[in-house]
Write a protein that holds these residues in place. Sequence first.
Motif, PDB file in Angstrom:
ATOM      1  N   ASP A   1      16.376  54.028 -63.396  1.00 16.70           N
ATOM      2  CA  ASP A   1      15.156  54.457 -64.111  1.00 16.70           C
ATOM      3  C   ASP A   1      15.780  55.410 -65.457  1.00 16.70           C
ATOM      4  OD1 ASP A   1      13.163  53.927 -62.420  1.00 16.70           O
ATOM      5  OD2 ASP A   1      12.977  55.840 -61.412  1.00 16.70           O
ATOM      6  N   LEU A   2      17.013  56.116 -65.461  1.00 13.43           N
ATOM      7  CA  LEU A   2      17.456  56.104 -66.599  1.00 13.43           C
ATOM      8  C   LEU A   2      18.000  55.241 -67.560  1.00 13.43           C
ATOM      9  CD1 LEU A   2      18.745  58.542 -68.101  1.00 13.43           C
ATOM     10  CD2 LEU A   2      20.738  58.432 -66.618  1.00 13.43           C
ATOM     11  N   ILE A   3      18.507  54.148 -67.047  1.00 12.88           N
ATOM     12  CA  ILE A   3      18.812  53.082 -67.553  1.00 12.88           C
ATOM     13  C   ILE A   3      17.737  52.216 -68.352  1.00 12.88           C
ATOM     14  CG2 ILE A   3      19.899  50.667 -67.365  1.00 12.88           C
ATOM     15  CD1 ILE A   3      21.738  51.844 -65.282  1.00 12.88           C
ATOM     16  N   ASP A   4      16.667  52.439 -67.700  1.00 17.07           N
ATOM     17  CA  ASP A   4      15.374  51.884 -68.297  1.00 17.07           C
ATOM     18  C   ASP A   4      14.828  52.498 -69.281  1.00 17.07           C
ATOM     19  OD1 ASP A   4      13.433  49.928 -68.444  1.00 17.07           O
ATOM     20  OD2 ASP A   4      12.117  51.147 -67.217  1.00 17.07           O
ATOM     21  N   LEU A   5      14.807  53.924 -69.149  1.00 15.90           N
ATOM     22  CA  LEU A   5      14.380  54.830 -70.475  1.00 15.90           C
ATOM     23  C   LEU A   5      15.313  54.568 -71.506  1.00 15.90           C
ATOM     24  CD1 LEU A   5      13.463  58.551 -69.979  1.00 15.90           C
ATOM     25  CD2 LEU A   5      15.102  57.784 -71.719  1.00 15.90           C
ATOM     26  N   VAL A   6      16.624  54.767 -71.244  1.00 17.62           N
ATOM     27  CA  VAL A   6      17.627  54.715 -72.334  1.00 17.62           C
ATOM     28  C   VAL A   6      17.558  53.352 -73.281  1.00 17.62           C
ATOM     29  CG1 VAL A   6      20.066  54.613 -73.069  1.00 17.62           C
ATOM     30  CG2 VAL A   6      18.964  56.283 -71.590  1.00 17.62           C
ATOM     31  N   THR A   7      17.606  52.119 -72.491  1.00 16.75           N
ATOM     32  CA  THR A   7      17.329  51.043 -72.905  1.00 16.75           C
ATOM     33  C   THR A   7      16.100  50.618 -73.749  1.00 16.75           C
ATOM     34  OG1 THR A   7      18.587  50.084 -71.060  1.00 16.75           O
ATOM     35  CG2 THR A   7      17.436  48.555 -72.366  1.00 16.75           C
ATOM     36  N   THR A   8      14.881  51.081 -73.400  1.00 16.99           N
ATOM     37  CA  THR A   8      13.820  51.013 -73.989  1.00 16.99           C
ATOM     38  C   THR A   8      13.767  51.735 -75.063  1.00 16.99           C
ATOM     39  OG1 THR A   8      12.769  50.304 -71.846  1.00 16.99           O
ATOM     40  CG2 THR A   8      11.209  51.048 -73.669  1.00 16.99           C
ATOM     41  N   GLU A   9      14.100  52.967 -75.173  1.00 22.98           N
ATOM     42  CA  GLU A   9      14.306  53.767 -76.200  1.00 22.98           C
ATOM     43  C   GLU A   9      15.099  53.220 -77.439  1.00 22.98           C
ATOM     44  OE1 GLU A   9      12.314  56.392 -77.308  1.00 22.98           O
ATOM     45  OE2 GLU A   9      11.441  56.667 -75.100  1.00 22.98           O
ATOM     46  N   CYS A  10      16.282  52.615 -77.077  1.00 26.60           N
ATOM     47  CA  CYS A  10      17.359  51.969 -78.080  1.00 26.60           C
ATOM     48  C   CYS A  10      16.820  50.810 -78.591  1.00 26.60           C
ATOM     49  CB  CYS A  10      18.560  51.941 -77.252  1.00 26.60           C
ATOM     50  SG  CYS A  10      19.501  53.577 -77.043  1.00 26.60           S
TER      51      CYS A  10
ATOM     52  N   ALA B   1      15.056  66.035 -77.459  1.00 21.70           N
ATOM     53  CA  ALA B   1      16.027  66.293 -78.677  1.00 21.70           C
ATOM     54  C   ALA B   1      17.017  65.189 -78.718  1.00 21.70           C
ATOM     55  CB  ALA B   1      17.010  67.528 -78.220  1.00 21.70           C
ATOM     56  N   TRP B   2      17.178  64.215 -77.750  1.00 21.43           N
ATOM     57  CA  TRP B   2      17.635  62.745 -77.977  1.00 21.43           C
ATOM     58  C   TRP B   2      17.200  62.260 -78.733  1.00 21.43           C
ATOM     59  CZ3 TRP B   2      16.486  58.469 -75.580  1.00 21.43           C
ATOM     60  CH2 TRP B   2      17.421  57.280 -75.489  1.00 21.43           C
ATOM     61  N   ARG B   3      15.741  61.927 -78.471  1.00 24.55           N
ATOM     62  CA  ARG B   3      15.124  61.063 -79.167  1.00 24.55           C
ATOM     63  C   ARG B   3      14.941  61.314 -80.702  1.00 24.55           C
ATOM     64  NH1 ARG B   3      10.689  61.395 -74.904  1.00 24.55           N
ATOM     65  NH2 ARG B   3      10.856  59.221 -73.927  1.00 24.55           N
ATOM     66  N   ARG B   4      14.706  62.626 -81.172  1.00 23.95           N
ATOM     67  CA  ARG B   4      14.844  63.129 -82.420  1.00 23.95           C
ATOM     68  C   ARG B   4      16.156  62.600 -83.160  1.00 23.95           C
ATOM     69  NH1 ARG B   4      12.306  67.615 -80.412  1.00 23.95           N
ATOM     70  NH2 ARG B   4      14.519  68.672 -80.376  1.00 23.95           N
ATOM     71  N   GLY B   5      17.457  62.979 -82.427  1.00 18.96           N
ATOM     72  CA  GLY B   5      18.606  62.682 -82.858  1.00 18.96           C
ATOM     73  C   GLY B   5      18.626  61.094 -83.172  1.00 18.96           C
ATOM     74  N   MET B   6      18.279  60.440 -82.194  1.00 21.87           N
ATOM     75  CA  MET B   6      18.450  58.912 -82.098  1.00 21.87           C
ATOM     76  C   MET B   6      17.616  58.287 -83.303  1.00 21.87           C
ATOM     77  SD  MET B   6      20.699  58.101 -80.055  1.00 21.87           S
ATOM     78  CE  MET B   6      20.366  56.260 -79.096  1.00 21.87           C
ATOM     79  N   ARG B   7      16.488  59.099 -83.671  1.00 21.35           N
ATOM     80  CA  ARG B   7      15.591  58.152 -84.747  1.00 21.35           C
ATOM     81  C   ARG B   7      16.405  58.477 -86.077  1.00 21.35           C
ATOM     82  NH1 ARG B   7      11.222  61.355 -82.125  1.00 21.35           N
ATOM     83  NH2 ARG B   7       9.979  60.022 -81.088  1.00 21.35           N
ATOM     84  N   ARG B   8      17.010  59.604 -86.271  1.00 17.35           N
ATOM     85  CA  ARG B   8      17.946  59.854 -87.481  1.00 17.35           C
ATOM     86  C   ARG B   8      19.068  58.699 -87.653  1.00 17.35           C
ATOM     87  NH1 ARG B   8      17.191  64.495 -90.288  1.00 17.35           N
ATOM     88  NH2 ARG B   8      15.871  66.422 -89.395  1.00 17.35           N
ATOM     89  N   LEU B   9      19.724  58.555 -86.580  1.00 18.94           N
ATOM     90  CA  LEU B   9      20.513  57.600 -86.571  1.00 18.94           C
ATOM     91  C   LEU B   9      20.342  56.276 -86.813  1.00 18.94           C
ATOM     92  CD1 LEU B   9      23.157  59.231 -83.921  1.00 18.94           C
ATOM     93  CD2 LEU B   9      23.403  59.001 -86.434  1.00 18.94           C
ATOM     94  N   ALA B  10      19.073  55.881 -86.129  1.00 16.55           N
ATOM     95  CA  ALA B  10      18.519  54.689 -86.456  1.00 16.55           C
ATOM     96  C   ALA B  10      18.076  54.349 -87.818  1.00 16.55           C
ATOM     97  CB  ALA B  10      17.170  54.409 -85.649  1.00 16.55           C
TER      98      ALA B  10
ATOM     99  N   LEU C   1      22.827  61.288 -73.661  1.00 16.58           N
ATOM    100  CA  LEU C   1      21.854  62.037 -73.003  1.00 16.58           C
ATOM    101  C   LEU C   1      22.259  62.844 -71.822  1.00 16.58           C
ATOM    102  CD1 LEU C   1      18.613  62.813 -72.891  1.00 16.58           C
ATOM    103  CD2 LEU C   1      17.974  60.725 -71.685  1.00 16.58           C
ATOM    104  N   ASP C   2      22.370  64.066 -71.932  1.00 12.49           N
ATOM    105  CA  ASP C   2      23.256  64.442 -70.539  1.00 12.49           C
ATOM    106  C   ASP C   2      22.188  65.078 -69.527  1.00 12.49           C
ATOM    107  OD1 ASP C   2      22.186  66.556 -72.722  1.00 12.49           O
ATOM    108  OD2 ASP C   2      23.363  68.118 -71.535  1.00 12.49           O
ATOM    109  N   ASP C   3      20.605  65.207 -69.961  1.00 13.67           N
ATOM    110  CA  ASP C   3      19.722  65.671 -68.941  1.00 13.67           C
ATOM    111  C   ASP C   3      18.415  65.434 -69.434  1.00 13.67           C
ATOM    112  OD1 ASP C   3      17.986  67.603 -68.015  1.00 13.67           O
ATOM    113  OD2 ASP C   3      19.898  69.102 -67.269  1.00 13.67           O
ATOM    114  N   LEU C   4      17.612  64.988 -68.621  1.00  8.93           N
ATOM    115  CA  LEU C   4      16.442  64.742 -68.959  1.00  8.93           C
ATOM    116  C   LEU C   4      15.409  65.548 -69.622  1.00  8.93           C
ATOM    117  CD1 LEU C   4      15.244  62.141 -66.038  1.00  8.93           C
ATOM    118  CD2 LEU C   4      15.746  61.643 -68.410  1.00  8.93           C
ATOM    119  N   ALA C   5      16.078  67.005 -69.567  1.00  5.99           N
ATOM    120  CA  ALA C   5      15.175  68.064 -69.860  1.00  5.99           C
ATOM    121  C   ALA C   5      15.363  68.016 -71.739  1.00  5.99           C
ATOM    122  CB  ALA C   5      15.521  69.321 -69.493  1.00  5.99           C
ATOM    123  N   HIS C   6      16.469  67.315 -71.892  1.00  6.41           N
ATOM    124  CA  HIS C   6      16.906  67.243 -73.413  1.00  6.41           C
ATOM    125  C   HIS C   6      16.361  66.049 -73.809  1.00  6.41           C
ATOM    126  CE1 HIS C   6      20.447  70.054 -72.037  1.00  6.41           C
ATOM    127  NE2 HIS C   6      19.299  70.570 -72.140  1.00  6.41           N
ATOM    128  N   VAL C   7      15.567  65.121 -73.243  1.00  5.28           N
ATOM    129  CA  VAL C   7      15.186  63.987 -74.121  1.00  5.28           C
ATOM    130  C   VAL C   7      14.569  63.868 -75.322  1.00  5.28           C
ATOM    131  CG1 VAL C   7      13.038  63.753 -72.894  1.00  5.28           C
ATOM    132  CG2 VAL C   7      14.353  61.585 -73.218  1.00  5.28           C
TER     133      VAL C   7
END
Length: 302
Positions: free
Chosen positions: A236-245, A205-214, A197-203
Motif C-alpha cells: 500500500d505504501l509503494i502504491d501511494l508513493v508510486t501514484t503520487e510520483c 508535508a512530503w506532497r508539498r515538497g514533492m510538488r515544489r521539486l516537480a 517519506l518517513d511516516d504517513l503522518a507526514h504525507v
Amino acid sequence: MTASPAVPPDIDIVDAHHHIWRQADLPWLSGEMVPRIFGPYEPIRRDYPIDEYLAEATACGIRSSVYVQTNWPLDRSEDEVRWLRDVHAATGWPTAVIASADLFSPGAAEVMRRQAALTPLVRGVRLQLHWHDNPAFRFASGPGRMNDPVFRDNIAALADLGGLFELQVFPDQMLDAADFVAAFPSVTFVLVHAGMLDDLAHVEAWRRGMRRLADHGNVVVKLTGQGTFVHRVDEDLIDLVTTECLALFGSRRCVWGSNFPIEKLWTDLPTLVSTWRRVLAQHPHEVQLDVFARTARRVYSL
C-alpha cells in the motif's frame, strides 16, 4: 490489491539503485554499529559481491544496473571507482556507477575529474544531505548543507563534467532543495528514495515538497527504498508513493531501483520485484516501460 501478471516480456528491467561491497572497505560495516535510517543492519555486515547480486537480479528480469556509492571513506573515493572498474571488466556489471566525493572540499572537482578518467562507467555523484529531527535519521552535519558555497562550486564543476547528482533529502529540506536544483538547470538531479517519506503522518508535508521539486524539469525521482522506515515490503505504501510520483513527475521522470542489499534486511529480491510489478501493472504499458527501463536508460546513458 489483487495479483497481476508479471512484467510484459518486452520490459527488461534496469535496477537504478543497488550496491555491492567488500566489508573491509567500509568502516560503517566493519566497525562499531551506528544508527542508520534503515535500522539495525547486522545481517548485511558482510561482503555482498557482484556474483550474489547477479544471481538474484538476473533471475528477476534485471538486465542492467546502476551502482550507487556505499560510503567508502571519502579519501578513498577514487579507490571505490577503480574497484568497480575492475568488477565490471570481469563481469560486465554494474552498467553504470554513481561515485562519491567530498563536495565540501575545494579539491572535489579534481577528484571527480580523475574518477571520470578512470572509467566511462561514472555517471555522477551522491553525497547524502539528509537531516532529520531524529538523530538516528541524520547523515549531513546540518539541514541546509546544500547552501554551502564550496558545495555549490563543486556542483557547478559536476555540471561541467556532464555528471548528475543523486539528491537525498527529507521533506522538511525540500524548500531549500527546490531552490538548489533551480540554481543548476543543466544538472540532472535524481531524488533518492522518492523523497524519503518517513511516516504517513507526514504525507502532506512530503506532497508539498514533492510538488515544489516537480516544478523543476531537471529532477528525476527514484522509486526506491520504500522499506527504509517500515522495515517490510508494504504494497500500500509503494502504491501511494508510486501514484503520487507518477502524477507529479510523469513516467519519463521516474525510475525504479532495488536498493539491495539494504532491503535484504527485510525481504528477498523476488518478493520486492513482484510487489513493484503488481503496483505498476495498474498503470499503462508505456508507463511500465518508462519506470522499469526507459527512463533509467536515458538518465544514466545506458
